[in-house]
Structures are given as C-alpha cells and as structure tokens.
Design a protein around this motif. Structure first.
Motif, PDB file in Angstrom:
ATOM      1  N   TYR A 183       0.785  -1.228   0.000  1.00 15.30           N
ATOM      2  CA  TYR A 183       0.000   0.000   0.000  1.00 15.30           C
ATOM      3  C   TYR A 183       0.826   1.293   0.000  1.00 15.30           C
ATOM      4  CZ  TYR A 183      -4.048  -2.913   1.194  1.00 15.30           C
ATOM      5  OH  TYR A 183      -5.049  -3.843   1.176  1.00 15.30           O
ATOM      6  N   GLY A 184       2.111   1.234   0.307  1.00 13.31           N
ATOM      7  CA  GLY A 184       2.800   2.466   0.624  1.00 13.31           C
ATOM      8  C   GLY A 184       3.973   2.875  -0.237  1.00 13.31           C
ATOM      9  N   ILE A 185       4.242   2.179  -1.345  1.00 12.71           N
ATOM     10  CA  ILE A 185       5.393   2.554  -2.172  1.00 12.71           C
ATOM     11  C   ILE A 185       4.929   2.912  -3.578  1.00 12.71           C
ATOM     12  CG2 ILE A 185       6.975   1.086  -0.893  1.00 12.71           C
ATOM     13  CD1 ILE A 185       6.845  -0.850  -3.270  1.00 12.71           C
ATOM     14  N   ALA A 186       5.763   3.624  -4.293  1.00  8.16           N
ATOM     15  CA  ALA A 186       5.419   4.024  -5.657  1.00  8.16           C
ATOM     16  C   ALA A 186       5.163   2.800  -6.528  1.00  8.16           C
ATOM     17  CB  ALA A 186       6.529   4.877  -6.254  1.00  8.16           C
ATOM     18  N   SER A 187       4.128   2.899  -7.349  1.00  5.43           N
ATOM     19  CA  SER A 187       3.715   1.771  -8.176  1.00  5.43           C
ATOM     20  C   SER A 187       4.804   1.326  -9.139  1.00  5.43           C
ATOM     21  CB  SER A 187       2.452   2.157  -8.955  1.00  5.43           C
ATOM     22  OG  SER A 187       1.996   1.093  -9.749  1.00  5.43           O
ATOM     23  N   TYR A 188       5.603   2.264  -9.655  1.00  7.14           N
ATOM     24  CA  TYR A 188       6.616   1.919 -10.652  1.00  7.14           C
ATOM     25  C   TYR A 188       7.833   1.218 -10.041  1.00  7.14           C
ATOM     26  CZ  TYR A 188       8.432   6.371  -8.880  1.00  7.14           C
ATOM     27  OH  TYR A 188       8.865   7.384  -8.058  1.00  7.14           O
ATOM     28  N   LYS A 189       7.890   1.141  -8.695  1.00  5.48           N
ATOM     29  CA  LYS A 189       9.009   0.445  -8.058  1.00  5.48           C
ATOM     30  C   LYS A 189       8.776  -1.061  -7.938  1.00  5.48           C
ATOM     31  CE  LYS A 189      10.506   4.407  -5.273  1.00  5.48           C
ATOM     32  NZ  LYS A 189      10.678   4.951  -3.905  1.00  5.48           N
ATOM     33  N   ALA A 190       7.515  -1.473  -7.970  1.00  2.18           N
ATOM     34  CA  ALA A 190       7.199  -2.903  -7.851  1.00  2.18           C
ATOM     35  C   ALA A 190       6.018  -3.194  -8.762  1.00  2.18           C
ATOM     36  CB  ALA A 190       6.884  -3.271  -6.409  1.00  2.18           C
ATOM     37  N   THR A 191       6.300  -3.479 -10.001  1.00  3.11           N
ATOM     38  CA  THR A 191       5.266  -3.674 -11.008  1.00  3.11           C
ATOM     39  C   THR A 191       4.827  -5.134 -11.073  1.00  3.11           C
ATOM     40  OG1 THR A 191       6.961  -4.018 -12.705  1.00  3.11           O
ATOM     41  CG2 THR A 191       6.163  -1.771 -12.385  1.00  3.11           C
ATOM     42  N   GLY A 192       3.749  -5.358 -11.822  1.00  2.24           N
ATOM     43  CA  GLY A 192       3.314  -6.726 -12.096  1.00  2.24           C
ATOM     44  C   GLY A 192       2.784  -7.481 -10.891  1.00  2.24           C
ATOM     45  N   GLY A 193       2.278  -6.773  -9.893  1.00  2.00           N
ATOM     46  CA  GLY A 193       1.732  -7.452  -8.721  1.00  2.00           C
ATOM     47  C   GLY A 193       2.774  -8.174  -7.900  1.00  2.00           C
ATOM     48  N   PHE A 194       4.022  -7.685  -7.926  1.00  2.00           N
ATOM     49  CA  PHE A 194       5.096  -8.416  -7.239  1.00  2.00           C
ATOM     50  C   PHE A 194       4.872  -8.501  -5.738  1.00  2.00           C
ATOM     51  CE2 PHE A 194       9.125  -8.763  -4.998  1.00  2.00           C
ATOM     52  CZ  PHE A 194       9.634  -9.910  -5.577  1.00  2.00           C
ATOM     53  N   ALA A 195       4.338  -7.444  -5.122  1.00  2.00           N
ATOM     54  CA  ALA A 195       4.171  -7.452  -3.668  1.00  2.00           C
ATOM     55  C   ALA A 195       3.330  -8.640  -3.221  1.00  2.00           C
ATOM     56  CB  ALA A 195       3.544  -6.141  -3.196  1.00  2.00           C
TER      57      ALA A 195
END
Length: 439
Positions: A183-195
């Motif tokens: 929920y708390g980091i920029a979307s472009y830092k972890a793409t493709g549903g990696f979290a």
C-alpha cells in the motif's frame, strides 16, 4: 478523490491511454543473466566487507554476489533469504545508495559501487520464477503465536516462527497482506503485482494463517491475544498522520499522501485516478517524493515539493530527490505552510520562509504563494492504535502479562524502511522462539 463541484481541477484521464502503462512501467528494469555476471565480476569479495555492516539485515553480500558470478543464482537467493525473507521487494525499494552501495569499496575508490540492489533482485527473481522456496518447517511444536500486522515486520516474524515449527495466526486490518510493500510505495518500483506474489511465496512455507479485516482494539484485544496465544508480536505500523498545522488545511483538495499512494496502488486502471493540474506536496521524505512523482506521471502539469528545512535535512535520499527532479518535480526548501487558500476548496497554499539555526526552526515574516488545486500532506506518520496499558520501551512493547514483542515502524526509533522492519521482525521471532523453546 472523486471529481466533484468542490474539486473541479482534480480530474481523471489527463493523458492518452497508452501513456499510463509507459509512465508506470518498471523504472529500473532487471538485469539479464549476462548483465548480472558482468556486474558481479566488479565485486572485490571483501573479507571484512563494509556492505554487510551497512545492511540492516546483515546479508552476506560478497557471498551471494560470488554465487551469481559462478552461475548459481538460486544459491545466491538462498543466501539472501536466510537473512531477509523479503529480499525481492527490498531489492526494489531499499535505498541501497545510502546503505550497502554507499559503503561499497568500489564507491569509495571509483564513485561507482557494485550494483548490489540490482544483483539481489536478479537472484531472487530467478529463484522465485522457478518456484524455489528453500526452507522447510521444523517439526510442529504445538505453540501458537499471534502476529498483529501483515506488513514487512509481521511477515518476516511469521515466516521465521513457522520455520521453527510454531503455528502462526497473522491479523491484518486491511483487505490484503503486505503492509507498506502493498500500500505504501510508488507503483513503478514494484510492477506486475510483485508485492502479492512475494507474500504468496512467503506463505507457501505453511503453518501461517492470515486473517484480514481484523483490527486490534476493534475486533480483538491484546489481553485476549495474550490469553489465547503463547506469544504476541505487534507490527501495527504507523496509522496516524501528522497535521500540517496550517490554517484551513481541511479544505477540499487537501489529503494525506499515504492515502493517495495506497489508492493508486490498488487502482487497476490508472486513467480513472483523478489528479490535480497544479499539485503541491508538503514534506521531505520518500512518501513526498513518491506522491509527487506519481502525480506528474498521472498528468499533473506542475508538481512542487515544499520542505520546511534545507536539502541536507530531507529524509528522502539524494537518489530519490534526483529522480523527482528528472521527472519534472520542483523542490523548494526552507518553507513552511501557513494556510490553504480558496473558496471552499484548495486553490493555492501560502508559505513562509524559514531559517533552521542552532535555536531550531524559525518562521520568517516573508511569504509566497503557490497555485494548487490538490495538496498532499507527507509530513510523517504517528503511532496510533497502541493498546491501553501498553508501553513502548527499548524496542519492545511491555504489557501487563509480558510475552509481547514489537517491530517495524511502530517500534521506538522506527526508520520507515522495509529492510529495517524485516530485521526487527526476524529478530523478534528468534527471541520468541527462544522463549517458547526454554525448558
């Protein structure tokens, strides 16, 4: 924030449809196998490696890089996960430029460190793509532990406890596990549903049950958890948000940056996410940078970060600040918000210049105004939801019945870093295991 008569400048679809995928693609593409071998060959494999000391989770960095250099990325991933079970996400979001890479001997000698973060991502991505989970649970101990909060600290704690054979129930107030990573980091830092992929991978060890929509204090009490479980770990994060202490900060168009980032992270179609034409972000940390850059990527015409102290005091790393400027964000230092201007909605923000001296921060009489139809507050979060009668002391919650540990951002001296939260969750799990294994 949905469109409304009170917020006419905050609209969706500011960009052509194909621009969103391009803007929010992976901003640091992964190394391929050849690039990883070349990058690994630059490591000196120091015996007393300063990069290990600089890593909050103490990963054996020279070892995992040597394993990559010899073509055994899977072994490198295991080396990483032994210390940091969320090594894949940390490789994407950790400020390596101020931690391991800043301490790298190559950085000292040449001004160009070994690409430790990129190499860590390479190794963990290779292993996860092959479905490798190199850990097996020990024999069941019959002990049960409650973990409150499914963020990095809670997940790291849960995995290590499950590894030792304990049964773990994770209680999370939000709809998904992952905490800051989700929920708390920029979307472009972890793409493709990696979290979420990493959460699913972590849980595959077994022995961990995640219950979402459960909030401490609302749905369950600490006393009840202490009575039902053999130990409790609290990784509840920082749920409160500091106020601007500026006049009329409650006008329409003013919102918390963390809520904006969370909304963006959970929006399937970014073209539907409204953003202002003139955006002002108040704060100097990673959250401020993430909110500002993503506002620009969504199509805001002007985006300005305003920080009350000098550049050297900003908690966002120099790398992150440079990234913001390259994205078209303006950064103004030594200015504090005085009031939000507008007729029922934000139209501008008045700031006063500041001086940060030996006697603290002083506000000067001279002011200036920035046009703003959308204002994001990113001035830090506060601890909220601590159970009554529980005190934070020395990195541990001390409850009336004991057996309660704490880690992550809610802990005293929390550093707002995923990697630090992982270390605290892991170490708390080892302390809990020692207690539960005692004769």
């Amino acid at each position: 924030m949905p469109n409304s008569p009170l917020t006419p400048g905050i609209v969706a679809n500011r960009l052509p449809p194909d621009a969103y995928a391009r803007n929010f693609g992976d901003h640091a593409p992964p190394l391929d196998r050849h690039e990883a071998r070349v990058a690994a060959d630059r490591c000196y494999f120091c015996h007393d490696a300063p990069c290990i000391t600089a890593c909050p989770t103490s990963i054996d960095i020279p070892l995992f890089i040597r394993q990559i250099a010899t073509g055994t990325a899977e072994a490198a991933a295991t080396t990483i996960w032994n210390q940091n079970i969320l090594g894949g996400m940390c490789a994407r979001v950790c400020p390596t430029e101020t931690l391991c890479e800043e301490a790298c001997v190559r950085e000292t000698a040449e001004g160009k460190p070994v690409e430790i973060g990129a190499l860590q991502r390479f190794a963990t991505d290779v292993a996860m793509a092959k479905g490798l989970h190199p850990f097996e649970r020990a024999a069941p101990t019959g002990k049960r532990v409650a973990v409150v909060g499914a963020g990095p600290a809670g997940l790291a704690c849960a995995h290590r406890l499950a590894l030792h054979g304990h049964d773990v129930v994770v209680l999370e107030r939000r709809p998904k596990a992952g905490g800051l990573n989700e929920y708390g980091i920029a979307s472009y830092k972890a793409t493709g549903g990696f979290a979420q992929a990493e959460v699913d991978w972590l849980l595959s060890i077994g022995g961990i049950e995640v219950r979402t929509g459960v909030e401490l204090g609302r749905d369950v009490t600490l006393a009840a958890l202490q009575a039902e479980y053999d130990a409790v770990f609290l990784g509840i994060g920082l749920a409160g948000v500091n106020a601007l202490r500026a006049e009329d900060e409650d006008k329409a168009g003013v919102r918390d940056a963390v809520d904006f980032i969370a909304e963006l992270r959970q929006t399937a179609d970014l073209s539907t996410l409204p953003v202002g034409r003139d955006v002002v972000v108040i704060g100097g940390g990673m959250t401020a940078v993430d909110a500002a850059v993503q506002s620009k990527l969504l199509g805001a015409e002007t985006v300005t970060i305003v920080y009350r102290r000098g550049q050297e005091k900003m908690s966002a790393s120099g790398h992150e600040q440079d990234h913001a400027v390259q994205a078209g964000v303006r950064i103004i230092h030594n200015a504090a918000p005085v009031r939000v201007l507008g007729n029922g909605r934000a139209e501008a923000v008045e700031f006063a210049y500041t001086v940060d001296g030996p006697d603290g921060l002083k506000t000067l009489a001279e002011t200036f105004t920035l046009k703003a139809d959308q204002v994001f507050k990113a001035i830090g979060q506060t601890l909220a939801g601590v159970p009554s009668g529980v005190e934070v002391a020395g990195g541990k919650f001390r409850g009336p019945a004991g057996k309660v540990w704490v880690g992550g951002d809610c802990a005293a001296g929390g550093e707002d870093l995923t990697v630090t939260a992982v270390a605290e969750g892991r170490d708390a799990a080892e302390a809990i295991h020692a207690l539960l294994s005692a004769p």
